[in-house]
Motif scaffolding. Structure first.
Motif, PDB file in Angstrom:
ATOM      1  N   GLN A   1      43.766 -52.821  -5.380  1.00  0.00           N
ATOM      2  CA  GLN A   1      43.389 -53.327  -4.466  1.00  0.00           C
ATOM      3  C   GLN A   1      42.355 -52.903  -3.603  1.00  0.00           C
ATOM      4  OE1 GLN A   1      45.501 -56.995  -3.998  1.00  0.00           O
ATOM      5  NE2 GLN A   1      45.331 -58.042  -5.788  1.00  0.00           N
ATOM      6  N   HIS A   2      43.402 -51.305  -3.562  1.00  0.00           N
ATOM      7  CA  HIS A   2      42.924 -51.113  -1.790  1.00  0.00           C
ATOM      8  C   HIS A   2      41.466 -49.765  -2.295  1.00  0.00           C
ATOM      9  CE1 HIS A   2      43.553 -48.318   1.423  1.00  0.00           C
ATOM     10  NE2 HIS A   2      44.722 -49.047   1.522  1.00  0.00           N
TER      11      HIS A   2
ATOM     12  N   LEU B   1      54.544 -54.668 -16.141  1.00  0.00           N
ATOM     13  CA  LEU B   1      53.715 -53.772 -15.472  1.00  0.00           C
ATOM     14  C   LEU B   1      53.771 -52.162 -15.661  1.00  0.00           C
ATOM     15  CD1 LEU B   1      56.530 -55.157 -12.326  1.00  0.00           C
ATOM     16  CD2 LEU B   1      53.742 -55.001 -12.644  1.00  0.00           C
ATOM     17  N   LEU B   2      54.597 -51.721 -16.439  1.00  0.00           N
ATOM     18  CA  LEU B   2      53.925 -50.117 -16.847  1.00  0.00           C
ATOM     19  C   LEU B   2      52.900 -50.154 -17.060  1.00  0.00           C
ATOM     20  CD1 LEU B   2      57.379 -48.484 -17.721  1.00  0.00           C
ATOM     21  CD2 LEU B   2      56.293 -48.233 -14.840  1.00  0.00           C
ATOM     22  N   LYS B   3      52.625 -51.292 -18.612  1.00  0.00           N
ATOM     23  CA  LYS B   3      51.379 -51.126 -18.945  1.00  0.00           C
ATOM     24  C   LYS B   3      50.742 -51.315 -18.508  1.00  0.00           C
ATOM     25  CE  LYS B   3      50.102 -53.552 -23.031  1.00  0.00           C
ATOM     26  NZ  LYS B   3      49.928 -55.085 -24.382  1.00  0.00           N
TER      27      LYS B   3
ATOM     28  N   LEU C   1      53.500 -52.995  -6.043  1.00  0.00           N
ATOM     29  CA  LEU C   1      52.837 -52.787  -4.981  1.00  0.00           C
ATOM     30  C   LEU C   1      52.000 -51.626  -5.409  1.00  0.00           C
ATOM     31  CD1 LEU C   1      56.005 -52.840  -1.928  1.00  0.00           C
ATOM     32  CD2 LEU C   1      53.965 -54.208  -2.044  1.00  0.00           C
ATOM     33  N   ILE C   2      52.819 -50.919  -6.244  1.00  0.00           N
ATOM     34  CA  ILE C   2      51.928 -49.610  -6.484  1.00  0.00           C
ATOM     35  C   ILE C   2      50.993 -50.210  -7.424  1.00  0.00           C
ATOM     36  CG2 ILE C   2      51.786 -47.717  -8.391  1.00  0.00           C
ATOM     37  CD1 ILE C   2      54.367 -47.038  -7.439  1.00  0.00           C
ATOM     38  N   LEU C   3      50.924 -50.635  -8.030  1.00  0.00           N
ATOM     39  CA  LEU C   3      49.432 -51.575  -8.787  1.00  0.00           C
ATOM     40  C   LEU C   3      48.411 -52.601  -8.347  1.00  0.00           C
ATOM     41  CD1 LEU C   3      48.036 -52.324 -11.801  1.00  0.00           C
ATOM     42  CD2 LEU C   3      49.757 -54.359 -11.570  1.00  0.00           C
TER      43      LEU C   3
ATOM     44  N   ASP D   1      61.583 -48.054   4.762  1.00  0.00           N
ATOM     45  CA  ASP D   1      61.286 -48.716   5.731  1.00  0.00           C
ATOM     46  C   ASP D   1      59.662 -47.837   6.419  1.00  0.00           C
ATOM     47  OD1 ASP D   1      63.218 -50.410   4.956  1.00  0.00           O
ATOM     48  OD2 ASP D   1      63.798 -50.125   7.515  1.00  0.00           O
ATOM     49  N   GLY D   2      58.759 -49.056   5.687  1.00  0.00           N
ATOM     50  CA  GLY D   2      57.685 -48.481   6.411  1.00  0.00           C
ATOM     51  C   GLY D   2      56.721 -47.236   5.679  1.00  0.00           C
ATOM     52  N   GLU D   3      57.869 -46.613   4.822  1.00  0.00           N
ATOM     53  CA  GLU D   3      57.225 -45.858   3.540  1.00  0.00           C
ATOM     54  C   GLU D   3      56.927 -46.822   2.009  1.00  0.00           C
ATOM     55  OE1 GLU D   3      56.110 -41.986   2.168  1.00  0.00           O
ATOM     56  OE2 GLU D   3      56.253 -42.656   3.722  1.00  0.00           O
ATOM     57  N   PRO D   4      55.597 -46.707   1.210  1.00  0.00           N
ATOM     58  CA  PRO D   4      54.929 -47.187  -0.213  1.00  0.00           C
ATOM     59  C   PRO D   4      56.091 -46.392  -0.846  1.00  0.00           C
ATOM     60  CG  PRO D   4      53.286 -46.449   1.558  1.00  0.00           C
ATOM     61  CD  PRO D   4      54.230 -45.469   1.940  1.00  0.00           C
ATOM     62  N   PRO D   5      55.559 -47.249  -1.861  1.00  0.00           N
ATOM     63  CA  PRO D   5      56.616 -46.752  -3.228  1.00  0.00           C
ATOM     64  C   PRO D   5      55.547 -45.354  -4.044  1.00  0.00           C
ATOM     65  CG  PRO D   5      56.470 -48.583  -4.044  1.00  0.00           C
ATOM     66  CD  PRO D   5      55.744 -48.198  -2.141  1.00  0.00           C
ATOM     67  N   THR D   6      55.731 -44.500  -4.841  1.00  0.00           N
ATOM     68  CA  THR D   6      55.205 -43.851  -4.896  1.00  0.00           C
ATOM     69  C   THR D   6      55.587 -43.448  -6.968  1.00  0.00           C
ATOM     70  OG1 THR D   6      56.564 -41.981  -4.658  1.00  0.00           O
ATOM     71  CG2 THR D   6      53.954 -42.867  -3.183  1.00  0.00           C
TER      72      THR D   6
END
Length: 270
Positions: free
Chosen positions: A88-89, A181-183, A81-83, A147-152
């Motif tokens: 894309q955002h 994903l970290l890379k 989700l963070i990626l 819920d409703g809070e995106p990961p950071t």
């Protein structure tokens, strides 16, 4: 003759500071409490979860005395989700995903509310506010994210993630995908730092600053040389251009000046 150290904090020193981050462990055997400089550690009683500094968690993991619970952002779902947010955002096309809120700051759902800061006090009575690595940004929770809070990503996300994957990869969910994903996340964010030359040019010419909201500690340490070198180079170029402009104006003034030439042209047109 010893070589001079680079300006600012070095990556090994950043990793050393990241070892003070608090993580959650599940002890395998009973251990007595400890009195550390960062505060006391309660006795370790299996299978009770206990927050401890990262360096102590890694030590107990190497000794097979405890398991480390990964933080909520170090899950493949959260990292994906963070990626997606970073790539894309549209709002974060040239910026970074927002960091977790500090104590007293409103989160995404509480945005618009007045923040209520919670200060702490030293034994001498001086007030202070906690900052990373003295914030519980890497402790485990029951849910990967609210819920409703995106990961950071926390301030020491790269250091903590690398250490946990190196020492406690068996405690991480799908370590191969998490490492990939970290890379990818590191490469995307590094490209954003290098592509911000236009912002650096504006900061160098206007004398302002560059916003680094959401940038991690290791990213700042690794990009310090590049950013400072670009800014210094742009300032030298701007200074040379300004010096050439002043010399040109002085030469024009010595030869009669711009106003005299303009007056002659006006007379000819009249």
């Amino acid at each position: 003759m010893a070589f001079p150290l680079p300006r600012g904090i070095t990556p090994p020193e950043i990793s050393f500071l990241a070892e003070m981050e608090m993580v959650t462990i599940v002890p395998r055997q009973r251990l007595e409490g400890l009195e550390l400089l960062g505060g006391p550690i309660s006795p370790l009683i299996p299978p009770r979860r206990t927050p401890v500094p990262l360096w102590l968690a890694l030590l107990l993991k190497r000794q097979r005395r405890a398991n480390i619970l990964p933080p909520p952002w170090l899950h493949p779902e959260s990292l994906s989700l963070i990626l997606d947010t970073e790539t894309q955002h549209q709002d974060y096309k040239h910026a970074f995903s927002p960091p977790p809120p500090l104590p007293g700051q409103p989160n995404m759902r509480e945005r618009g509310q007045r923040p209520i800061a919670r200060p702490r006090y030293t034994p001498e009575g001086q007030r202070y506010y906690r900052t990373p690595p003295f914030l519980p940004q890497n402790v485990a929770r029951d849910q990967a994210f609210d819920d409703g809070e995106p990961p950071t990503l926390p301030f020491h996300w790269l250091e903590v993630g690398t250490m946990l994957l190196d020492v406690a990869s068996d405690d991480v969910v799908d370590p191969d995908q998490t490492r990939r994903l970290l890379k990818e996340l590191r490469e995307v964010r590094s490209a954003k730092i290098r592509s911000g030359v236009d912002l650096l040019e504006d900061a160098a010419t206007a004398g302002g600053g560059v916003a680094l909201t959401g940038v991690g500690a290791m990213e700042i340490g690794e990009g310090r040389g590049f950013i400072s070198g670009v800014v210094d180079g742009l300032r030298r170029i701007g200074a040379s251009k300004e010096q050439a402009r002043r010399e040109q104006m002085a030469e024009a003034t010595a030869n009669g000046g711009y106003d005299a030439t303009q007056d002659d042209d006006d007379d000819m047109e009249f």
